[in-house]
Design a protein around this motif. Structure first.
Motif, short mmCIF file in Angstrom:
data_model
loop_
_atom_site.label_atom_id
_atom_site.label_comp_id
_atom_site.label_asym_id
_atom_site.label_seq_id
_atom_site.Cartn_x
_atom_site.Cartn_y
_atom_site.Cartn_z
N LEU A 117 0.81 -1.22 0.00
CA LEU A 117 0.00 0.00 0.00
C LEU A 117 0.84 1.27 0.00
O LEU A 117 0.33 2.36 -0.30
CB LEU A 117 -0.94 0.00 1.21
CG LEU A 117 -2.19 -0.88 1.09
CD1 LEU A 117 -2.90 -0.98 2.43
CD2 LEU A 117 -3.15 -0.33 0.02
N GLN A 118 2.12 1.14 0.31
CA GLN A 118 3.00 2.32 0.27
C GLN A 118 3.20 2.83 -1.15
O GLN A 118 3.49 4.01 -1.36
CB GLN A 118 4.36 1.96 0.88
CG GLN A 118 4.32 1.66 2.36
CD GLN A 118 5.66 1.20 2.89
OE1 GLN A 118 6.68 1.27 2.20
NE2 GLN A 118 5.69 0.71 4.12
N VAL B 198 -3.17 -3.76 -4.88
CA VAL B 198 -2.75 -4.55 -3.71
C VAL B 198 -3.63 -5.77 -3.54
O VAL B 198 -3.14 -6.87 -3.24
CB VAL B 198 -2.77 -3.68 -2.43
CG1 VAL B 198 -2.56 -4.53 -1.19
CG2 VAL B 198 -1.71 -2.59 -2.51
N LYS B 199 -4.91 -5.63 -3.75
CA LYS B 199 -5.84 -6.76 -3.64
C LYS B 199 -5.49 -7.84 -4.65
O LYS B 199 -5.48 -9.04 -4.33
CB LYS B 199 -7.27 -6.27 -3.85
CG LYS B 199 -8.32 -7.36 -3.68
CD LYS B 199 -9.73 -6.78 -3.85
CE LYS B 199 -10.78 -7.88 -3.68
NZ LYS B 199 -12.15 -7.33 -3.85
N THR C 119 -2.03 -9.50 -3.51
CA THR C 119 -2.12 -10.36 -2.34
C THR C 119 -2.85 -11.67 -2.66
O THR C 119 -2.51 -12.72 -2.13
CB THR C 119 -2.82 -9.65 -1.17
OG1 THR C 119 -4.08 -9.10 -1.62
CG2 THR C 119 -1.97 -8.52 -0.63
N PHE C 120 -3.85 -11.59 -3.54
CA PHE C 120 -4.55 -12.82 -3.94
C PHE C 120 -3.58 -13.78 -4.63
O PHE C 120 -3.52 -14.98 -4.31
CB PHE C 120 -5.71 -12.49 -4.88
CG PHE C 120 -6.46 -13.69 -5.37
CD1 PHE C 120 -7.48 -14.24 -4.61
CD2 PHE C 120 -6.15 -14.29 -6.59
CE1 PHE C 120 -8.17 -15.37 -5.05
CE2 PHE C 120 -6.83 -15.41 -7.04
CZ PHE C 120 -7.85 -15.94 -6.27
N ALA C 121 -2.79 -13.25 -5.58
CA ALA C 121 -1.83 -14.09 -6.31
C ALA C 121 -0.73 -14.60 -5.37
O ALA C 121 -0.30 -15.76 -5.48
CB ALA C 121 -1.24 -13.30 -7.47
N ILE C 122 -0.27 -13.75 -4.46
CA ILE C 122 0.79 -14.16 -3.52
C ILE C 122 0.29 -15.26 -2.59
O ILE C 122 0.99 -16.26 -2.36
CB ILE C 122 1.28 -12.94 -2.70
CG1 ILE C 122 2.07 -11.99 -3.60
CG2 ILE C 122 2.14 -13.39 -1.52
CD1 ILE C 122 2.37 -10.65 -2.95
N SER D 42 4.67 -10.87 -11.52
CA SER D 42 4.79 -9.55 -10.89
C SER D 42 4.47 -9.64 -9.40
O SER D 42 5.15 -9.03 -8.57
CB SER D 42 3.84 -8.55 -11.57
OG SER D 42 4.21 -8.33 -12.91
N ALA D 43 3.42 -10.40 -9.05
CA ALA D 43 3.04 -10.56 -7.65
C ALA D 43 4.13 -11.30 -6.87
O ALA D 43 4.47 -10.93 -5.74
CB ALA D 43 1.71 -11.31 -7.56
#
Length: 288
Positions: free
Chosen positions: A11-12, A19-20, A23-26, A66-67
């Motif tokens: 988020l920075q 970000v959503k 984080t889903f992919a991560i 990328s994630a």
């Protein structure tokens, strides 16, 4: 001191929507790879090779990679790792659609577009605003004609670009030298030029909102600066995106947001390939 979560870290620099997606992919990557924290380069390559077997869409694979890169950025930032196992790993996007970056313009060349002066102060200032939007924010002609005065926030130093069919909405930063230029145009020059009521930011010489054709006509005389290249609003935007990646070395995900691209793969086509070895590696593991 409590270390930030990966969501806080992302988020920075990125929007909540981005970000959503990351984080889903991560989270999916970590579920499938419980030992991912200790993975090396070859482990990431093997994982992406498996993804390629399941999903032939290169754009989808670029999003996943990328994630994953952001996950390892977070581990390095947090002190969990000293190395980044896949920072230089990229995915080949259809070469038939590759951008011919050697035909584009450097930042120094784009600066020359500001050297042409108009004997009429109103048009000179208006033209400088328009060229600024092209060479610094990388806007399309369509985005420029849809800008309203309200989209420019001089106090915050930002400009809001509306979404279109092909591009995401975004908020761009104005450079310090743009603030006074835009202030003068909005508060002095534009009211003089205006004929009738409109909230559109850029006004044509007849006092009405500018058109795409008028933008192309304004660029036309500047082609003499580069007789061997194709100068138009589209190649200017392409050059800006290319320079963000290759001159300024901005992160792929950041350039994607700046350009409004819906897919990272679209942005990745602007990378200049550094070595034959990298091309061979990508062709081996990610054939299309």
């Amino acid at each position: 001191m409590t270390k930030p979560t990966i969501e806080d870290f992302l988020l920075q620099n990125y929007s909540e929507q981005t970000v959503k997606s990351y984080t889903f992919a991560i989270n999916h990557f970590l579920v499938m790879n419980p030992k991912a924290k200790r993975y090396k380069y070859k482990d990431i390559v093997e994982y992406m090779e498996e993804i390629g077997k399941q999903q032939p869409n290169a754009k989808y694979r670029v999003v996943i990679l990328s994630a994953i890169k952001k996950y390892y950025d977070y581990l390095v930032m947090s002190g969990y790792r000293e190395d980044h196992p896949c920072r230089k790993l990229n995915i080949k996007v259809n070469s038939n659609q590759a951008v011919q970056v050697q035909d584009l313009f450097s930042s120094e060349e784009l600066q020359l577009l500001l050297s042409r002066e108009n004997r009429y102060e109103n048009l000179d200032t208006r033209n400088h605003v328009l060229i600024n939007l092209l060479i610094y924010q990388g806007l399309t002609s369509d985005e420029i004609i849809r800008l309203s005065v309200q989209d420019v926030d001089l106090d915050a130093g930002t400009i809001y670009i509306k979404a279109s069919k092909n591009l995401n909405r975004r908020k761009g930063k104005l450079l310090p030298q743009q603030i006074m230029l835009f202030f003068k145009y909005i508060n002095e020059i534009r009211p003089r030029m205006l004929r009738g009521a409109t909230d559109k930011l850029i006004i044509g010489k007849l006092g009405k909102p500018i058109t795409v054709d008028s933008i192309h006509a304004m660029i036309q005389p500047l082609k003499a600066l580069f007789p061997d290249k194709n100068l138009n609003p589209q190649t200017i935007r392409m050059s800006v995106i290319c320079n963000w990646l290759n001159e300024q070395k901005l992160a792929l995900e950041h350039v994607q947001e700046l350009a409004g691209h819906k897919w990272p793969g679209t942005t990745e086509k602007y990378f200049k390939v550094d070595s034959f070895q990298q091309r061979e590696l990508i062709n081996k593991y990610f054939p299309l």
